[in-house]
Scaffold this motif. Structure first.
Motif, PDB file in Angstrom:
ATOM      1  N   LEU A  30       0.467  -9.388   7.141  1.00 24.79           N
ATOM      2  CA  LEU A  30      -0.029  -8.150   7.483  1.00 24.79           C
ATOM      3  C   LEU A  30       0.399  -7.576   8.650  1.00 24.79           C
ATOM      4  CD1 LEU A  30      -3.954  -8.672   6.482  1.00 24.79           C
ATOM      5  CD2 LEU A  30      -2.359  -7.385   5.388  1.00 24.79           C
ATOM      6  N   LEU A  31       0.433  -8.365  10.011  1.00 23.61           N
ATOM      7  CA  LEU A  31       0.969  -7.828  11.064  1.00 23.61           C
ATOM      8  C   LEU A  31       2.442  -7.199  10.930  1.00 23.61           C
ATOM      9  CD1 LEU A  31       0.973  -7.281  13.992  1.00 23.61           C
ATOM     10  CD2 LEU A  31       1.562  -9.642  14.439  1.00 23.61           C
ATOM     11  N   ALA A  32       3.311  -8.131  10.094  1.00 21.96           N
ATOM     12  CA  ALA A  32       4.576  -7.546   9.761  1.00 21.96           C
ATOM     13  C   ALA A  32       4.690  -6.353   8.998  1.00 21.96           C
ATOM     14  CB  ALA A  32       5.251  -8.551   8.975  1.00 21.96           C
ATOM     15  N   LYS A  33       3.805  -6.001   8.197  1.00 16.91           N
ATOM     16  CA  LYS A  33       3.577  -4.703   7.533  1.00 16.91           C
ATOM     17  C   LYS A  33       3.202  -3.607   8.444  1.00 16.91           C
ATOM     18  CE  LYS A  33      -0.129  -3.760   4.967  1.00 16.91           C
ATOM     19  NZ  LYS A  33      -1.064  -3.613   3.702  1.00 16.91           N
ATOM     20  N   TYR A  34       2.351  -4.000   9.668  1.00 13.12           N
ATOM     21  CA  TYR A  34       1.924  -2.964  10.367  1.00 13.12           C
ATOM     22  C   TYR A  34       3.131  -2.635  11.270  1.00 13.12           C
ATOM     23  CZ  TYR A  34      -2.703  -4.988   9.282  1.00 13.12           C
ATOM     24  OH  TYR A  34      -4.042  -5.275   8.940  1.00 13.12           O
ATOM     25  N   LEU A  35       4.086  -3.594  11.697  1.00 11.89           N
ATOM     26  CA  LEU A  35       5.268  -3.235  12.562  1.00 11.89           C
ATOM     27  C   LEU A  35       6.172  -2.527  11.646  1.00 11.89           C
ATOM     28  CD1 LEU A  35       5.629  -6.664  14.330  1.00 11.89           C
ATOM     29  CD2 LEU A  35       4.590  -4.468  15.125  1.00 11.89           C
ATOM     30  N   CYS A  36       6.085  -2.479  10.305  1.00 11.78           N
ATOM     31  CA  CYS A  36       7.141  -1.766   9.541  1.00 11.78           C
ATOM     32  C   CYS A  36       6.684  -0.368   9.648  1.00 11.78           C
ATOM     33  CB  CYS A  36       7.137  -2.103   8.159  1.00 11.78           C
ATOM     34  SG  CYS A  36       8.067  -3.686   7.691  1.00 11.78           S
ATOM     35  N   TYR A  37       5.353   0.169   9.592  1.00 14.44           N
ATOM     36  CA  TYR A  37       4.847   1.329   9.691  1.00 14.44           C
ATOM     37  C   TYR A  37       5.053   1.867  11.296  1.00 14.44           C
ATOM     38  CZ  TYR A  37       2.230   1.055   5.293  1.00 14.44           C
ATOM     39  OH  TYR A  37       1.981   0.860   3.846  1.00 14.44           O
ATOM     40  N   ALA A  38       5.110   0.931  12.266  1.00 15.66           N
ATOM     41  CA  ALA A  38       5.119   1.047  13.701  1.00 15.66           C
ATOM     42  C   ALA A  38       6.467   1.585  13.675  1.00 15.66           C
ATOM     43  CB  ALA A  38       4.938   0.023  14.524  1.00 15.66           C
ATOM     44  N   SER A 180       8.181 -20.033   5.675  1.00 12.37           N
ATOM     45  CA  SER A 180       9.226 -19.957   6.705  1.00 12.37           C
ATOM     46  C   SER A 180      10.009 -18.565   6.357  1.00 12.37           C
ATOM     47  CB  SER A 180      10.363 -21.428   6.480  1.00 12.37           C
ATOM     48  OG  SER A 180      10.873 -21.143   5.131  1.00 12.37           O
ATOM     49  N   THR A 181      10.177 -18.450   5.273  1.00 10.83           N
ATOM     50  CA  THR A 181      10.953 -16.974   5.090  1.00 10.83           C
ATOM     51  C   THR A 181      10.204 -15.811   5.365  1.00 10.83           C
ATOM     52  OG1 THR A 181      11.925 -17.780   2.978  1.00 10.83           O
ATOM     53  CG2 THR A 181      11.988 -15.548   3.270  1.00 10.83           C
ATOM     54  N   GLN A 182       8.851 -15.799   5.212  1.00 12.43           N
ATOM     55  CA  GLN A 182       7.991 -14.840   5.873  1.00 12.43           C
ATOM     56  C   GLN A 182       7.902 -14.913   7.378  1.00 12.43           C
ATOM     57  OE1 GLN A 182       6.452 -12.216   4.004  1.00 12.43           O
ATOM     58  NE2 GLN A 182       7.630 -12.991   2.226  1.00 12.43           N
ATOM     59  N   ARG A 183       8.112 -15.879   7.855  1.00  9.42           N
ATOM     60  CA  ARG A 183       8.039 -16.006   9.430  1.00  9.42           C
ATOM     61  C   ARG A 183       9.201 -15.440   9.746  1.00  9.42           C
ATOM     62  NH1 ARG A 183       5.398 -21.045   8.711  1.00  9.42           N
ATOM     63  NH2 ARG A 183       7.424 -22.161   8.762  1.00  9.42           N
ATOM     64  N   GLY A 184      10.440 -15.685   9.230  1.00  9.82           N
ATOM     65  CA  GLY A 184      11.610 -15.199   9.559  1.00  9.82           C
ATOM     66  C   GLY A 184      11.815 -13.741   9.429  1.00  9.82           C
ATOM     67  N   LEU A 185      10.983 -13.129   8.245  1.00  9.55           N
ATOM     68  CA  LEU A 185      11.051 -11.555   7.992  1.00  9.55           C
ATOM     69  C   LEU A 185      10.333 -10.996   9.209  1.00  9.55           C
ATOM     70  CD1 LEU A 185      10.435 -11.277   4.204  1.00  9.55           C
ATOM     71  CD2 LEU A 185      12.329 -10.490   5.194  1.00  9.55           C
ATOM     72  N   TYR A 186       9.081 -11.644   9.537  1.00  6.76           N
ATOM     73  CA  TYR A 186       8.326 -11.136  10.653  1.00  6.76           C
ATOM     74  C   TYR A 186       9.171 -11.039  12.022  1.00  6.76           C
ATOM     75  CZ  TYR A 186       5.384 -11.017  14.664  1.00  6.76           C
ATOM     76  OH  TYR A 186       4.869 -10.472  15.826  1.00  6.76           O
ATOM     77  N   LEU A 187       9.852 -12.176  12.231  1.00  3.34           N
ATOM     78  CA  LEU A 187      10.596 -11.918  13.506  1.00  3.34           C
ATOM     79  C   LEU A 187      11.875 -10.792  13.335  1.00  3.34           C
ATOM     80  CD1 LEU A 187      11.205 -15.703  14.089  1.00  3.34           C
ATOM     81  CD2 LEU A 187       9.842 -14.253  15.423  1.00  3.34           C
ATOM     82  N   VAL A 188      12.195 -10.554  12.084  1.00  4.19           N
ATOM     83  CA  VAL A 188      13.344  -9.756  12.115  1.00  4.19           C
ATOM     84  C   VAL A 188      12.775  -8.188  12.393  1.00  4.19           C
ATOM     85  CG1 VAL A 188      14.919  -8.529  10.425  1.00  4.19           C
ATOM     86  CG2 VAL A 188      14.777 -11.122  10.646  1.00  4.19           C
ATOM     87  N   VAL A 189      11.654  -8.214  11.694  1.00  9.39           N
ATOM     88  CA  VAL A 189      11.015  -6.795  11.806  1.00  9.39           C
ATOM     89  C   VAL A 189      10.344  -6.476  13.336  1.00  9.39           C
ATOM     90  CG1 VAL A 189       8.770  -5.372  11.351  1.00  9.39           C
ATOM     91  CG2 VAL A 189      10.030  -6.711   9.357  1.00  9.39           C
ATOM     92  N   ALA A 190       9.833  -7.474  13.994  1.00  4.55           N
ATOM     93  CA  ALA A 190       9.728  -7.529  15.318  1.00  4.55           C
ATOM     94  C   ALA A 190      10.651  -6.991  16.286  1.00  4.55           C
ATOM     95  CB  ALA A 190       8.705  -8.527  15.732  1.00  4.55           C
ATOM     96  N   LEU A 250      12.613  -3.021   5.264  1.00  5.54           N
ATOM     97  CA  LEU A 250      12.108  -4.165   5.573  1.00  5.54           C
ATOM     98  C   LEU A 250      10.806  -4.342   4.890  1.00  5.54           C
ATOM     99  CD1 LEU A 250      13.005  -3.904   9.332  1.00  5.54           C
ATOM    100  CD2 LEU A 250      13.923  -5.206   7.809  1.00  5.54           C
ATOM    101  N   PHE A 251      10.171  -3.113   4.718  1.00  7.00           N
ATOM    102  CA  PHE A 251       8.766  -3.311   4.171  1.00  7.00           C
ATOM    103  C   PHE A 251       8.732  -4.028   2.626  1.00  7.00           C
ATOM    104  CE2 PHE A 251       5.490  -1.581   1.337  1.00  7.00           C
ATOM    105  CZ  PHE A 251       4.281  -1.533   2.127  1.00  7.00           C
ATOM    106  N   VAL A 252       9.837  -3.782   1.885  1.00  5.96           N
ATOM    107  CA  VAL A 252       9.987  -4.308   0.485  1.00  5.96           C
ATOM    108  C   VAL A 252       9.658  -5.865   0.592  1.00  5.96           C
ATOM    109  CG1 VAL A 252      11.443  -4.451  -1.380  1.00  5.96           C
ATOM    110  CG2 VAL A 252      10.834  -2.218  -0.563  1.00  5.96           C
ATOM    111  N   PRO A 253      10.746  -6.418   0.975  1.00  3.83           N
ATOM    112  CA  PRO A 253      10.385  -7.736   1.042  1.00  3.83           C
ATOM    113  C   PRO A 253       9.292  -8.667   1.862  1.00  3.83           C
ATOM    114  CG  PRO A 253      12.105  -7.351   2.617  1.00  3.83           C
ATOM    115  CD  PRO A 253      11.907  -5.918   2.043  1.00  3.83           C
ATOM    116  N   VAL A 254       8.714  -7.709   2.867  1.00  3.41           N
ATOM    117  CA  VAL A 254       7.517  -8.269   3.484  1.00  3.41           C
ATOM    118  C   VAL A 254       6.300  -8.069   2.616  1.00  3.41           C
ATOM    119  CG1 VAL A 254       6.011  -7.706   5.475  1.00  3.41           C
ATOM    120  CG2 VAL A 254       8.321  -7.851   5.843  1.00  3.41           C
ATOM    121  N   VAL A 255       6.186  -7.141   1.760  1.00  2.46           N
ATOM    122  CA  VAL A 255       4.805  -6.673   1.134  1.00  2.46           C
ATOM    123  C   VAL A 255       5.154  -6.940  -0.246  1.00  2.46           C
ATOM    124  CG1 VAL A 255       3.185  -5.033   0.495  1.00  2.46           C
ATOM    125  CG2 VAL A 255       4.400  -5.006   2.890  1.00  2.46           C
ATOM    126  N   GLY A 256       6.460  -6.905  -0.661  1.00  3.72           N
ATOM    127  CA  GLY A 256       6.637  -7.247  -2.015  1.00  3.72           C
ATOM    128  C   GLY A 256       6.511  -6.220  -3.205  1.00  3.72           C
TER     129      GLY A 256
END
Length: 340
Positions: A30-38, A180-190, A250-256
């Motif tokens: 969810l935080l990664a999704k918020y950061l995509c919107y950010a 681990s993939t979702q954590r990696g995606l979060y780090l990429v988005v941030a 970035l949103f697509v792989p994060v949210v699906g």
């Protein structure tokens, strides 16, 4: 300058390092999704807060980036010579020519950014050369968002129609369902958000940024001084579109999922509201507003399923009534009161 940037740097480090350690996978997603919107909000802060151009159609550019990435993911899962699942259901027998280049990940990612940039440059050139501004520009971008939704919904076999595209399982060989993939995606988005924030801040503080502010405050005077306001506004608009396109990718792989419901008039308006809540005249305010509104939307919908929209609207009204400059304005007021 160091003291002013210290709070932002502290929050950025905490978000980048601590969040993956403290949050469960669902909340981290969810935080990664918020950061995509950010990221989208950061572009709105640049074009609206700094450039004075109220854009109500950033969802179009967000959608172009999202669909570009989704097309690659669908083709990758279908395999050589295969068709995406929704095309099979729609009776499509041959892969449309438009889809063929998106089998290449480099092309797909490039188009996620370049597509929105080129569209914004064409639109900006046509509009700003005619000196369209203010409410007329806002309405035009809103109409573009509405037209984009109609186009996507009407092309069932090409875009997935109303349902859009979903069921993505793999990104560059990594299982998207893996924590681990979702954590990696979060780090990429941030990281992308942090880099874009610093780059945008540097742009605003440059000579070009001062020229952009001058165009916002007195376009005719800038024109009389020998500059081209249309070019300045077009470049800024294109930059914000590129940010939105990258955020969509970035949103697509994060949210699906990516669908017309995520890029129409209402989502575009929600992003503008988020920037206003955070404080449109500060880049950090735009980022903060997107995260706060995203979190509020989730929290209210979880706790008050029947009336969360009213609570979200009340939050906007409350902030705008008490602090027209947004949350950043409140922080600045408290800081001045403390030092007085």
């Amino acid at each position: 300058m160091i003291k002013r940037n210290l709070p932002f740097a502290t929050v950025a480090v905490i978000a980048l390092v601590a969040a993956p350690l403290l949050l469960e996978p669902f909340r981290l997603g969810l935080l990664a999704k918020y950061l995509c919107y950010a990221i989208v909000a950061l572009g709105i802060g640049l074009v609206w807060g700094k450039g004075g151009m109220l854009t109500l159609g950033q969802g179009v550019f967000f959608g172009l980036g999202g669909y570009s990435m989704a097309m690659y993911l669908k083709l990758n899962e279908a395999g050589a010579g295969g068709l995406p699942d929704f095309m099979v259901w729609s009776g499509v027998e041959d892969l449309p020519a438009l889809w063929v280049p998106f089998a290449n990940p480099v092309f797909a990612v490039s188009m996620a950014v370049l597509g929105p940039v080129l569209l914004a440059m064409v639109l900006g050139t046509l509009v700003f050369r005619q000196r369209v501004r203010g409410a007329y520009f806002a309405i035009l971008t809103q109409a573009l968002a509405a037209a984009m939704v109609i186009l996507l919904v009407g092309q069932q076999g090409l875009t997935g129609g109303t349902n859009g595209m979903t069921n993505f399982f793999e990104l560059f060989g990594q299982d998207l369902a893996d924590d681990s993939t979702q954590r990696g995606l979060y780090l990429v988005v941030a990281s992308v958000l942090g880099i874009l924030y610093l780059a945008t801040r540097q742009l605003v503080n440059s000579r070009y940024g001062r020229l952009l502010l001058a165009v916002r405050d007195g376009e005719d005077r800038v024109r009389f001084l020998g500059y081209d306001p249309a070019l300045v506004k077009t470049v800024t608009f294109a930059a914000s579109a590129g940010m939105a396109g990258l955020a969509g990718a970035l949103f697509v792989p994060v949210v699906g999922i990516i669908s017309p419901a995520l890029l129409g008039v209402v989502p575009s308006l929600e992003l503008v509201v988020a920037v206003a809540v955070g404080g449109r005249h500060a880049l950090a305010g735009a980022v903060l507003g997107a995260v706060v509104m995203g979190y509020a939307k989730t929290a209210f919908s979880e706790q008050f399923a029947d009336g969360w929209l009213y609570l979200q609207g009340a939050l906007f009204i409350l902030v705008m009534t008490l602090a027209p400059k947004g949350i950043v304005g409140i922080v600045g007021r408290l800081r001045r009161a403390r030092t007085a």
